[in-house]
Design an enzyme around this catalytic site. Sequence first.
Site, PDB file in Angstrom:
ATOM      1  N   GLY A 267     -20.492  64.553 -34.677  1.00  0.00           N
ATOM      2  CA  GLY A 267     -19.056  64.801 -34.829  1.00  0.00           C
ATOM      3  C   GLY A 267     -18.234  64.049 -33.807  1.00  0.00           C
ATOM      4  N   ASP A 268     -18.728  63.959 -32.577  1.00  0.00           N
ATOM      5  CA  ASP A 268     -18.030  63.194 -31.535  1.00  0.00           C
ATOM      6  C   ASP A 268     -17.995  61.715 -31.896  1.00  0.00           C
ATOM      7  OD1 ASP A 268     -18.197  65.682 -30.266  1.00  0.00           O
ATOM      8  OD2 ASP A 268     -20.082  65.117 -29.294  1.00  0.00           O
TER       9      ASP A 268
END
Length: 319
Positions: free
Chosen positions: A250-251
């Site tokens: 997600g980052d």
Amino acid sequence: MIYTLTLNPSLDYIVSVPDFTLGKTNRTAAEQMLPGGKGINVSTVLRSLGMESTALGFAAGFVGEEILRRSAALGVHTDFIRLHRGNSRINVKLKNYDGTEINAKGPEVPAQALTQLSCRLDSLEAGDVLVLAGSIPGGLPDALYGQITEKLAGRGILCIVDAAGGQLTGVLPHRPFLIKPNRDELGALFGVTLRTRADVIPYAKRLQDMGAVNVLVSMSGEGAVLADETGVIHESPAAEGTLVNAVGAGDSMVAGFLAGWLSERSYHHAFLMGLAAGSASAFSENLASAAETERIYRELTGAQNRRAKEAEEHFLRKN
């Protein structure tokens, strides 16, 4: 300049433990130790994609020093505030069991350190980008992200927020440029279960109505959805590949989106770059590389073009 803020960084101990059994002595088959925390991950992937950033945050004790040392070894520039008590976190992540991890609390952050951070943020200028990502450590107000975005509102600084619950909704009145909830976080905000990309779209739009300029929703194997400020909805299935390590995916999506937006100012390009970088991390032992991100980007673009052509041909046959 791009800045990322990791209030509660960690040293991530990522282990492969086949056939993990409770109540028994388990031995690792493989292990890694990486500087962690969502903001640091964003800075690491930005570096891989050719964009410099400065990682801000708090570091405590010998663990904090090791986080900074390992970040520097990855080419990430840091400007952390040192805390005089406690230690930064060591988080344990079991690679064989997706999503299974043990995250430590981290050190208490004193008021003096928070004042130092506030002064540091005062130096940001119009055109700068600030990524706020991850949990807020003990001793700091839960509304801190909202306070920071309020402080920066109207100064021409792009704020990107990857957080959950009240930490996310608290920033909405201050018009963040981008928020990135995942599907479960988005569903939790509205008390609903979301399964498909079609399910996600109306709730992404509701977050825009509440103040977010752009809403990017990550959906693991279902792909992603972007509701952009022009009213266009971008959506795509996930890239094809084998999940190797979900840590940081997600980052990486945030970093890919940001790199794509800053390079071309195109939401379509930024969306596909975000999805490509997130997939590149998920399919790799480490965080996304530029080469793997570019390869997946080409695949996603080709797949979108094929779907568009098939839809056009279907329309022409019916009419």
